[in-house]
Design an enzyme around this catalytic site. Structure first.
Site, short mmCIF file in Angstrom:
data_model
loop_
_atom_site.label_atom_id
_atom_site.label_comp_id
_atom_site.label_asym_id
_atom_site.label_seq_id
_atom_site.Cartn_x
_atom_site.Cartn_y
_atom_site.Cartn_z
N ASP A 369 0.87 -1.17 0.00
CA ASP A 369 0.00 0.00 0.00
C ASP A 369 0.91 1.22 0.00
O ASP A 369 1.69 1.42 0.93
CB ASP A 369 -0.88 -0.04 1.27
CG ASP A 369 -1.51 1.30 1.62
OD1 ASP A 369 -1.58 2.18 0.75
OD2 ASP A 369 -1.93 1.45 2.78
N GLU A 387 -3.73 4.23 -2.41
CA GLU A 387 -4.09 3.84 -1.04
C GLU A 387 -5.59 3.99 -0.79
O GLU A 387 -6.22 3.09 -0.22
CB GLU A 387 -3.32 4.66 -0.01
CG GLU A 387 -3.72 4.28 1.42
CD GLU A 387 -2.86 4.91 2.49
OE1 GLU A 387 -2.64 6.14 2.41
OE2 GLU A 387 -2.41 4.19 3.40
N GLU A 388 -6.13 5.13 -1.20
CA GLU A 388 -7.56 5.35 -0.98
C GLU A 388 -8.41 4.30 -1.68
O GLU A 388 -9.40 3.81 -1.13
CB GLU A 388 -7.95 6.75 -1.45
CG GLU A 388 -7.40 7.88 -0.59
CD GLU A 388 -5.99 8.31 -0.98
OE1 GLU A 388 -5.48 9.27 -0.39
OE2 GLU A 388 -5.40 7.68 -1.87
#
Length: 593
Positions: A369, A387-388
């Site tokens: 990530d 990441e989101e």
């Protein structure tokens, strides 16, 4: 070019003159611009993802968009030292026997361990209600109060906050249909100081624009409220904070996670609505969903589609959430930091592809990530890159924001067992929720899905040249090594890509070399996905082949990075290409033989 570094340094001006000649094969553009995908809140870097889903849990079948051909599993370049995807080691192949689930002073388990080990039943572990700086302050705690005005004279009085929450969410839970105004009114009742500050326009617009075939929200809101109210029944033990500088883990059930996230949806967590410098949780990410509900945008629409789908699944009586998830904060101790100049390891196994992505082709590996130091980045705001997106398709990851303090330079977070609930396409402004995902991964001895996600945060360089500094290079090496370092030989390989590039201004060549060095030291192979960057794919294959052929050690490569950074620092704005620099050093070394 062998293991030990020579005792001479390259003359900067001579090296710069040499490197002004392009040594690449014809057709390569070494100044090709890197695509940069920035989130609106500046919290994230380039995405290395594309639309994805895994159609099978055994690591062999990989679902993807119909228009995308699968990545090749057999190489046709005889000069490459890279392996094929099928050669990568996956979690199911590691055959790690975990033994019985246990707890300790640093490993917290929120279910009854003895019952679980005997019957594989997940009952909440009973414990004390703790209200101090080492634990999450829970909304249902007996120590949580709020001030209200009551009676004819509107006198102020102190009442248990959970009683107010229970009253207003209880009203919603009993209804068959609830609209956004009802949700907003309930939330403000126990967050009265934000009545004039919070807006729910994003949630309101979302409900209005989603097609009727998908618009089940008026019946879902009561179910989320009902789930939130079960918090005292499902989480009976204080939840410790994963604090900076302390290696520790928390294991909890998927049901417990769903209950905690339902409370985040209704913004019930006390002391978590501000991040000002003097606030209690200023060093933690936000957890209450208030920021997701305001500032309408197409991004918010797609985020809410993914999150509401998660709640639709977990509140469905037919859904069976039967697993556990572990969140582990790891710290690299000073005694464990490698002396990079002396490392004798040679280059690791490498698979590199411009097609495919980390969460699909990388399933079963340690999936990187590209994190913010504030775990989850802008997932509850406007951020919408790697990441989101990872947190949206695996919403259980969001609960880490409740208890994970900002990551330090020598720390990472590893999440084992999270479930993927959604598919998607695109990134940033092109991101779209693409429907449900059925997760068929096998589970380990602790009922955790065999998915392992590693959150490591790269440095954000406001000026690109700032990264060509050995203090920063060593920091990135130690950060990657902290995450890649395993507990034994039975560890899966690493799935990664352009970590820290894009909006964070990282040099893709430098970041690739750093990750290869860290993986070599950790004795793990690397699957590197370039996100449709064919030039980087070919460059990385060629430089890896050269380093393997020359049996270049990590120590020797560290020395080359020292030389490279020294040249960059006195280059007067002239940008040198790291891979060209390495090739030139090899040519000079050969000429001295």
């Amino acid at each position: 070019m062998s293991g030990h570094r020579k005792n001479h340094r390259n003359d900067s001006s001579q090296m710069r003159a040499t490197l002004q000649h392009d040594d690449r094969p014809e057709g390569k553009d070494k100044n090709k611009d890197e695509p940069e995908h920035k989130s609106r809140d500046g919290t994230r870097e380039a995405s290395c993802c594309s639309s994805s889903c895994r159609s099978s849990g055994n690591g062999d079948a990989r679902g993807r968009r119909a228009e995308e051909p699968p990545p090749p599993t057999r190489r046709d370049d005889g000069a490459s030292s890279c392996c094929v995807l099928d050669d990568m080691k996956l979690l199911p192949q590691c055959n790690n026997r975990l033994g019985q689930l246990t707890y300790s002073s640093t490993d917290t388990v929120l279910i009854d361990v003895s019952v679980f080990n005997q019957k594989a039943v997940r009952l909440p572990q009973k414990g004390r209600d703790l209200w101090n700086s080492n634990f999450v302050k829970m909304p249902c705690s007996s120590h949580s109060f709020m001030i209200t005005k009551a009676g004819f004279l509107k006198q102020t009085t102190q009442v248990p906050r959970w009683s107010v929450i229970s009253k207003h969410l209880g009203v919603l839970a009993k209804k068959t249909s609830v609209d956004v105004d009802d949700v907003a009114e309930a939330i403000i009742k126990y967050n009265p100081k934000y009545k004039e500050k919070w807006s729910f326009n994003a949630l309101s617009n979302f409900v209005k624009v989603v097609p009727k075939t998908e618009n089940y929200f008026h019946t879902l809101f009561p179910k989320i409220a009902e789930l939130a109210l079960t918090l005292p029944d499902y989480v009976k033990k204080a939840v410790p904070l994963l604090q900076r500088g302390h290696a520790a883990s928390i294991t909890l059930s998927q049901v417990q996670i769903s209950c905690l996230l339902a409370n985040a949806f209704f913004c019930t967590f006390p002391h978590r609505n501000t991040s000002t410098a003097n606030s209690e949780y200023h060093n933690y990410p936000s957890i209450n969903f208030s920021s997701l509900f305001w500032d309408w945008s197409e991004r918010k629409k797609e985020k809410l589609r993914a999150i509401m789908h998660y709640f639709k699944v977990v509140t469905d009586e037919r859904s069976k959430l039967k697993g556990l998830v572990t969140f582990e904060r790891r710290c690299l101790r000073d005694s464990d930091r490698p002396d990079w100049r002396s490392c004798e390891e040679t280059m690791p196994k490498l698979y590199v592809s411009s097609r495919g992505d980390i969460e699909t082709e990388g399933t079963g590996m340690l999936q990187v990530d590209f994190a913010s130091s504030w775990i989850g980045g802008g997932v509850l705001g406007s951020g919408l890159v790697q990441e989101e997106i990872l947190f949206l398709i695996n919403p259980e990851l969001m609960v880490s924001r409740l208890f994970t303090e900002k990551l330090g330079d020598n720390e990472c977070l590893i999440i084992t067992g999270s479930q993927q609930f959604s598919r998607y396409s695109g990134y940033g402004d092109s991101f779209e929720w693409a429907g449900p995902h059925e997760d068929h991964l096998k589970r380990d001895d602790w009922c955790r899905l065999q998915r392992q996600i590693l959150a490591i945060d790269a440095l954000h360089y406001r000026q690109r040249r700032d990264q060509y500094n050995m203090i920063n290079v060593t920091r990135e090496l130690n950060k990657a090594y902290c995450g890649f370092k395993g507990h034994g030989h039975k560890e899966p390989d690493v799935a990664t890509g352009k970590w820290g590039c894009g909006a964070f201004n990282g040099d893709p060549h430098l970041k690739a070399v750093i990750q290869l060095m860290a993986a070599a030291k950790a004795n793990r192979g690397v699957a590197f996905f370039t996100f449709k960057d064919e030039t980087l794919k070919q460059d990385l294959e060629q430089i890896h082949h050269l380093l393997v052929a020359e049996r270049t050690t990590v120590g020797k490569l560290y020395g080359l990075l020292e030389d490279f950074c020294a040249v960059q620092q006195c280059s007067d704005g002239f940008h040198l290409d790291l891979f060209d620099f390495i090739r030139t050093d090899v040519r000079r070394s050969r000429s001295l033989l």
